[in-house]
Write a protein that holds these residues in place. Sequence first.
Motif, mmCIF file in Angstrom:
data_model
loop_
_atom_site.group_PDB
_atom_site.id
_atom_site.type_symbol
_atom_site.label_atom_id
_atom_site.label_comp_id
_atom_site.label_asym_id
_atom_site.label_seq_id
_atom_site.Cartn_x
_atom_site.Cartn_y
_atom_site.Cartn_z
ATOM 1 N N ILE B 96 0.872 -1.177 0.000
ATOM 2 C CA ILE B 96 0.000 0.000 0.000
ATOM 3 C C ILE B 96 0.905 1.222 0.000
ATOM 4 C CG2 ILE B 96 -1.720 1.311 1.277
ATOM 5 C CD1 ILE B 96 -3.198 -1.045 1.034
ATOM 6 N N HIS B 135 -3.378 0.668 -3.568
ATOM 7 C CA HIS B 135 -2.895 -0.702 -3.426
ATOM 8 C C HIS B 135 -2.176 -1.056 -4.713
ATOM 9 C CE1 HIS B 135 -2.962 -5.107 -3.418
ATOM 10 N NE2 HIS B 135 -2.917 -4.992 -2.117
ATOM 11 N N TYR C 33 -7.886 -7.412 -2.211
ATOM 12 C CA TYR C 33 -7.331 -6.306 -3.000
ATOM 13 C C TYR C 33 -6.757 -6.806 -4.321
ATOM 14 C CZ TYR C 33 -7.753 -4.352 1.653
ATOM 15 O OH TYR C 33 -8.251 -3.984 2.862
ATOM 16 N N PRO C 96 -4.083 -6.311 3.968
ATOM 17 C CA PRO C 96 -3.541 -6.711 2.661
ATOM 18 C C PRO C 96 -2.520 -7.828 2.839
ATOM 19 C CG PRO C 96 -3.345 -4.334 3.006
ATOM 20 C CD PRO C 96 -3.698 -4.939 4.328
#
Lengths: 92, 162, 99
Positions: B96, B135, C33, C96
């Motif tokens: 990220i 992302h 994601y 994530p």
Amino acid sequence: METLYILLALFLLLNLGAGMGRVFRGPTAADRMAAAQLFGTTAVAMLLLLAEASGQGALRDVALVFALLAAVAAVAFVRRAWSESEGNHGDD
Amino acid sequence: MAAIPEGPRWATVAARSVPFAGVWWALAEGAPASWWVGVPAVVLAALASAALMPPVPIVWRELPGFVPFFLKRSVLGGLDVARRALHRRLPIAPAIIDYRFRLPPGLARVMLANTISLLPGTLGAGMEGDLLKVHVLDGRHDTAGEIAKVEAAIARVFGMTL
Amino acid sequence: MGMIDYLAALLLLTGAVFYLAGTAGLLRFPDVYTRLHALTKADNVGLGMVVAGLMLQAGSWSVAAKLLLTWWLVMLAGAAVAQLVATGALRRGVKPWRR
């Protein structure tokens, strides 16, 4: 050409069936929603192919409605139906 | 309906009728008789649109440049992710990153955040103040430089200098 | 089949491959994601190719325009929804995946 349209529509249907695996497995609600998004894009392509194969132009309108509904469903999910405690059981 | 400050902006209504008429023509697949419904529908749509959304300062002559720029990159984005998804070893290294906007707050920022989700390796994941959370599929690439190029292209469409 | 038909068939088949890749990513990628990356980008190109192929076969300009309009809508919605879901997941603490 008609045969190709039908075969491709069938292929996309199988592809969609495989994507169902993600709906069942999750693990997060967001994963399920992402898979539902796949349903939208795939249904649109299938309907456009079938419209051309069958000469039924109205199916293109159905495709357009599908495109809109998929977007509305996703927004409704994010804004209303998604619980705030995803992180607790969200990891694999 | 909310109060419209200074009445409908007629220039906006007229300008927006053109693309709405195009949409109607496509929806009705060019059927001539449909214009009996189409003309009132287009006018109402343009009125509603002018009431709900103020004029956007788009530099129209920049659009023919932006469209191929965007299409080329979104095809590359599809190719890149398709290659990774079908690759035996799944070559991804997600991260990220925070990208600092140079665009002013408003529609242009939203457009950047949405656009990058279709471009190679980037996915918009929220805005906080002047930061855009992104992302990225592969943190080893120079993603910020890529986003800056897209940002500059969007700035040109909105007639802004960064 | 003429030249145009072959080109259309090629575009349609390429589109199908992108759909396949999108689903592969949806099933194989490790978190929501990365799955959104695969789905949004691959299916967008997939539908773009299918639409381009069908446009070559469309009998009229208005039908071609409608196909283009449908793709544009799906693209717009797809990009916005991907961002919305990713933002929501991050805010709700869905971590994530990292290598």
